[in-house]
Design a protein around this motif. Structure first.
Motif, PDB file in Angstrom:
ATOM      1  N   VAL A  24       0.932  -1.121   0.056  1.00 41.96           N
ATOM      2  CA  VAL A  24      -0.046  -0.126   0.041  1.00 41.96           C
ATOM      3  C   VAL A  24       0.798   1.215  -0.080  1.00 41.96           C
ATOM      4  CG1 VAL A  24      -1.407   1.349   1.561  1.00 41.96           C
ATOM      5  CG2 VAL A  24      -2.004  -0.928   1.072  1.00 41.96           C
ATOM      6  N   THR A  25       0.716   2.196  -1.082  1.00 44.26           N
ATOM      7  CA  THR A  25       1.446   3.463  -1.047  1.00 44.26           C
ATOM      8  C   THR A  25       0.449   4.443  -0.935  1.00 44.26           C
ATOM      9  OG1 THR A  25       3.182   2.349  -2.169  1.00 44.26           O
ATOM     10  CG2 THR A  25       2.735   4.886  -2.416  1.00 44.26           C
ATOM     11  N   LEU A  26       0.571   5.412   0.125  1.00 41.90           N
ATOM     12  CA  LEU A  26      -0.464   6.413   0.333  1.00 41.90           C
ATOM     13  C   LEU A  26       0.334   7.647   0.789  1.00 41.90           C
ATOM     14  CD1 LEU A  26      -3.394   7.171   0.910  1.00 41.90           C
ATOM     15  CD2 LEU A  26      -3.137   6.085   3.166  1.00 41.90           C
ATOM     16  N   GLU A  27       0.014   8.737   0.187  1.00 40.56           N
ATOM     17  CA  GLU A  27       0.255  10.106   0.826  1.00 40.56           C
ATOM     18  C   GLU A  27      -0.774  10.998   1.219  1.00 40.56           C
ATOM     19  OE1 GLU A  27       4.961  11.082  -1.186  1.00 40.56           O
ATOM     20  OE2 GLU A  27       3.474  12.572  -0.597  1.00 40.56           O
ATOM     21  N   VAL A  28      -0.636  11.620   2.553  1.00 42.12           N
ATOM     22  CA  VAL A  28      -1.729  12.387   3.050  1.00 42.12           C
ATOM     23  C   VAL A  28      -0.981  13.650   3.407  1.00 42.12           C
ATOM     24  CG1 VAL A  28      -3.558  12.813   4.894  1.00 42.12           C
ATOM     25  CG2 VAL A  28      -2.988  10.598   3.828  1.00 42.12           C
ATOM     26  N   GLN A  29      -1.550  14.696   2.864  1.00 39.81           N
ATOM     27  CA  GLN A  29      -0.959  16.159   3.334  1.00 39.81           C
ATOM     28  C   GLN A  29      -1.684  16.643   4.541  1.00 39.81           C
ATOM     29  OE1 GLN A  29       1.078  17.106   1.065  1.00 39.81           O
ATOM     30  NE2 GLN A  29       0.725  15.934  -0.718  1.00 39.81           N
ATOM     31  N   ALA A  30      -1.019  17.770   5.238  1.00 38.19           N
ATOM     32  CA  ALA A  30      -1.315  18.151   6.349  1.00 38.19           C
ATOM     33  C   ALA A  30      -2.720  18.660   5.950  1.00 38.19           C
ATOM     34  CB  ALA A  30      -0.473  19.216   7.223  1.00 38.19           C
ATOM     35  N   GLY A  31      -3.733  18.648   7.028  1.00 40.78           N
ATOM     36  CA  GLY A  31      -5.004  19.377   6.824  1.00 40.78           C
ATOM     37  C   GLY A  31      -6.135  18.514   5.871  1.00 40.78           C
ATOM     38  N   GLU A  32      -5.651  17.591   5.440  1.00 44.00           N
ATOM     39  CA  GLU A  32      -6.546  16.797   4.519  1.00 44.00           C
ATOM     40  C   GLU A  32      -7.713  16.021   5.426  1.00 44.00           C
ATOM     41  OE1 GLU A  32      -6.190  14.222   0.886  1.00 44.00           O
ATOM     42  OE2 GLU A  32      -3.782  14.291   1.376  1.00 44.00           O
ATOM     43  N   PHE A  33      -8.772  15.610   4.486  1.00 40.88           N
ATOM     44  CA  PHE A  33      -9.993  14.644   5.249  1.00 40.88           C
ATOM     45  C   PHE A  33     -10.168  13.712   4.420  1.00 40.88           C
ATOM     46  CE2 PHE A  33     -13.232  13.168   7.498  1.00 40.88           C
ATOM     47  CZ  PHE A  33     -14.225  14.025   7.820  1.00 40.88           C
ATOM     48  N   ILE A  34      -9.648  12.345   4.662  1.00 35.79           N
ATOM     49  CA  ILE A  34      -9.504  11.497   3.885  1.00 35.79           C
ATOM     50  C   ILE A  34     -10.200   9.958   4.137  1.00 35.79           C
ATOM     51  CG2 ILE A  34      -6.994  10.927   4.471  1.00 35.79           C
ATOM     52  CD1 ILE A  34      -6.628   9.437   1.914  1.00 35.79           C
ATOM     53  N   ALA A  35     -11.018   9.388   3.399  1.00 36.44           N
ATOM     54  CA  ALA A  35     -11.658   8.278   4.048  1.00 36.44           C
ATOM     55  C   ALA A  35     -10.989   7.119   3.198  1.00 36.44           C
ATOM     56  CB  ALA A  35     -13.351   8.490   3.577  1.00 36.44           C
ATOM     57  N   HIS A 206     -18.217  12.415   3.207  1.00 38.63           N
ATOM     58  CA  HIS A 206     -17.999  13.512   3.919  1.00 38.63           C
ATOM     59  C   HIS A 206     -16.389  13.872   3.949  1.00 38.63           C
ATOM     60  CE1 HIS A 206     -21.831  14.501   6.641  1.00 38.63           C
ATOM     61  NE2 HIS A 206     -21.807  13.337   6.295  1.00 38.63           N
ATOM     62  N   ALA A 207     -15.704  13.092   3.408  1.00 42.40           N
ATOM     63  CA  ALA A 207     -14.361  13.319   3.166  1.00 42.40           C
ATOM     64  C   ALA A 207     -14.197  13.964   1.896  1.00 42.40           C
ATOM     65  CB  ALA A 207     -13.552  12.045   3.536  1.00 42.40           C
ATOM     66  N   ARG A 208     -13.156  14.644   1.791  1.00 48.77           N
ATOM     67  CA  ARG A 208     -12.686  15.149   0.533  1.00 48.77           C
ATOM     68  C   ARG A 208     -12.184  14.357  -0.506  1.00 48.77           C
ATOM     69  NH1 ARG A 208     -11.579  19.323   3.558  1.00 48.77           N
ATOM     70  NH2 ARG A 208      -9.093  19.038   3.654  1.00 48.77           N
ATOM     71  N   ARG A 209     -11.425  13.106   0.034  1.00 54.77           N
ATOM     72  CA  ARG A 209     -10.678  12.339  -0.877  1.00 54.77           C
ATOM     73  C   ARG A 209     -11.191  10.610  -0.540  1.00 54.77           C
ATOM     74  NH1 ARG A 209      -4.714  10.605  -1.768  1.00 54.77           N
ATOM     75  NH2 ARG A 209      -3.842  11.630   0.004  1.00 54.77           N
ATOM     76  N   ARG A 210     -11.233   9.746  -1.077  1.00 58.26           N
ATOM     77  CA  ARG A 210     -11.832   8.672  -0.743  1.00 58.26           C
ATOM     78  C   ARG A 210     -10.879   7.616  -1.276  1.00 58.26           C
ATOM     79  NH1 ARG A 210     -15.616  11.394  -0.537  1.00 58.26           N
ATOM     80  NH2 ARG A 210     -15.485  12.126  -2.678  1.00 58.26           N
ATOM     81  N   ILE A 211     -10.415   6.627  -0.504  1.00 59.93           N
ATOM     82  CA  ILE A 211      -9.375   5.413  -1.168  1.00 59.93           C
ATOM     83  C   ILE A 211     -10.161   4.195  -0.697  1.00 59.93           C
ATOM     84  CG2 ILE A 211      -7.215   4.434  -0.694  1.00 59.93           C
ATOM     85  CD1 ILE A 211      -5.931   6.886  -0.589  1.00 59.93           C
ATOM     86  N   THR A 212     -10.172   3.303  -1.753  1.00 65.50           N
ATOM     87  CA  THR A 212     -10.908   2.203  -1.493  1.00 65.50           C
ATOM     88  C   THR A 212      -9.850   0.991  -1.563  1.00 65.50           C
ATOM     89  OG1 THR A 212     -12.729   2.492  -2.472  1.00 65.50           O
ATOM     90  CG2 THR A 212     -12.517   0.531  -2.230  1.00 65.50           C
ATOM     91  N   LEU A 213     -10.023   0.159  -0.458  1.00 61.48           N
ATOM     92  CA  LEU A 213      -8.929  -1.013  -0.112  1.00 61.48           C
ATOM     93  C   LEU A 213      -9.791  -2.239  -0.498  1.00 61.48           C
ATOM     94  CD1 LEU A 213      -7.096  -1.050   3.267  1.00 61.48           C
ATOM     95  CD2 LEU A 213      -6.185  -0.627   0.999  1.00 61.48           C
ATOM     96  N   ARG A 214      -8.888  -3.327  -1.201  1.00 61.02           N
ATOM     97  CA  ARG A 214      -9.614  -4.696  -1.451  1.00 61.02           C
ATOM     98  C   ARG A 214      -8.432  -5.707  -1.303  1.00 61.02           C
ATOM     99  NH1 ARG A 214     -12.874  -4.620  -6.264  1.00 61.02           N
ATOM    100  NH2 ARG A 214     -11.075  -5.300  -7.367  1.00 61.02           N
ATOM    101  N   ASP A 215      -8.614  -6.652  -0.393  1.00 63.33           N
ATOM    102  CA  ASP A 215      -7.622  -7.652  -0.298  1.00 63.33           C
ATOM    103  C   ASP A 215      -6.334  -7.021   0.028  1.00 63.33           C
ATOM    104  OD1 ASP A 215      -9.129  -9.895  -2.448  1.00 63.33           O
ATOM    105  OD2 ASP A 215      -9.386  -9.749  -0.471  1.00 63.33           O
ATOM    106  N   GLY A 216      -6.049  -6.077   0.829  1.00 61.83           N
ATOM    107  CA  GLY A 216      -4.680  -5.571   1.130  1.00 61.83           C
ATOM    108  C   GLY A 216      -4.384  -4.559   0.065  1.00 61.83           C
TER     109      GLY A 216
END
Ligand code: ATP
Ligand code: ATP
Ligand code: MG
Ligand code: MG
Lengths: 225, 225
Positions: A24-35, A206-216
């Motif tokens: 899993v590779t993921l970057e989250v900036q300060a102040g983000e609202f991510i689901a 409600h989040a501004r960005r949405r990431i979907t996981l499946r099987d890791g």
């Protein structure tokens, strides 16, 4: 603020390996609202535990606030978590033998605040989640949704820069869920970075960005930063 | 099969009284599929505990299967529960030190079945909720939704006539929730009476009758028997 690269997590169970995260590779900036969305067992809570420095990945790298987390000692990690991260656990993880207000005060124990100020902040956090009249109840004297809200209040009392919330509305009715989401929007507007795990699309919206996981693995991403 | 009249439940906490139920009257016929809805703290779990003979009301009467429950001894109540009722608790209540399959076998311990048959039935129940490959995991080695499904499997293994399920899909994604609801429909078609507590209107829509609680009172009812 979060920079995770190729995270893997394997649980070894005798002759069987469970691959909970497969890169899993993921970057989250300060102040983000991510689901983070995904089916039951897809790896959401596992990912949150690694992001929150509660667990180490089997492979990959994780940088939090510019610090290479794998280089930090256990006590340094505990310090980072306490000063910087608020946790709402899927199973709440409340202390059974102490009251709601004492549970909420817990993260403030090492903060250097005096007893009165700790108590005042804990009361205020409980008021914000609608539990002003349940402060002295122990967890077994609270409904499921009330226990969940005590866990939410506890996560916020240290005014963390990063909130990791695992299914924070799973036991709440629609009206109470929206009150909690309003609270999260307010905190995010004040600068808090929020990573929200949920299986409900309505809550993820409600989040501004949405990431979907499946099987890791991350299989989808949409929204803006 | 369930005949509750004017149930009240008061928790005495020092100088404060918490009125969790304020006079609930409810009749459920054999074979019904009924949902109990309501906000967090409205009294749903409290009502379920009284219906399931896990708790006594402060006032009112409760007749289960023609038996006046207040007249039964603790051991008689335990017998009624074990033979007749399946429970899915809001907090799952799994035993932490035993595996998923051993947790599911638990209600069968006093059933007179042999070890092999108990194990077979537990495995089958876990297969029905999609956890065939998680049988030997302990609860801490399972995701939140997987723990919830172990609790569901356990509630069904004794083939109870009455199922009391408290927020059984709270930790499940949409697809898995629908699989569980399909299972409930199947069991209801075979004659099982189901009382489902949920705060989600979508899930409540699966039941034929819906009752809404607010502050310990029934404020609405719609649907058919
Ligand atoms: N300690 C452990 N040992 C073995 N397997 C584990 C362990 N913890 C988690 N798993 C497995 O890893 C997978 C991912 O678990 P995780 O808790 O991250 O899922 P999740 O996406 O949070 O699911 P849910 O929505 O049901 O909470 C699951 O299949 C689970 O069985
Ligand atoms: N042992 C107890 N002592 C004191 N008060 C209690 C106790 N158990 C429950 N309560 C209170 O009774 C009320 C009803 O609780 P109940 O658990 O039935 O609510 P609920 O409708 O199931 O809520 P949720 O949807 O949040 O699970 C709550 O306000 C709760 O604080
Ligand atoms: Mg989870
Ligand atoms: Mg409840």
């Amino acid at each position: 603020v979060i920079s995770a690269r190729d995270l893997t997590k394997v649980y070894h169970m005798g002759d069987v390996d469970v691959h909970a995260l497969r890169g899993v590779t993921l970057e989250v900036q300060a102040g983000e609202f991510i689901a983070i969305l995904g089916a039951s067992g897809s790896g959401k809570s596992t990912l949150m535990h690694i992001i929150g420095c509660l667990d180490r990945p089997s492979g990959g790298e994780y940088v939090l606030n510019g610090e290479q987390v794998s280089h930090l000692s256990r006590s340094a990690l505990a310090g980072v978590r306490n000063r910087f991260i608020g946790f709402v656990f899927q199973g709440f993880n409340l202390l059974a033998r102490t009251s709601a207000v004492e549970n909420v005060e817990l993260p403030l124990i090492y903060s250097g605040l005096g007893t009165q100020e700790r108590h005042r902040r804990a009361r205020e956090a409980l008021e914000r989640v609608g539990l002003a009249d349940r402060m002295d109840h122990h967890p077994s004297q609270l409904s499921g949704g009330q226990q969940q809200r005590v866990a939410i209040a506890r996560s916020l009392v240290n005014k963390p820069a990063l909130l990791l919330a695992d299914e924070p509305t799973g036991n709440l009715d629609t009206k109470t869920s929206l009150e909690i989401m309003d609270l999260f929007h307010e905190l995010n507007a004040e600068g808090m970075t929020i990573v929200l795990i949920t299986h409900e699309a309505d809550i993820g919206a409600h989040a501004r960005r949405r990431i979907t996981l499946r099987d890791g693995l991350i299989v989808g991403e949409e929204g803006t930063r």
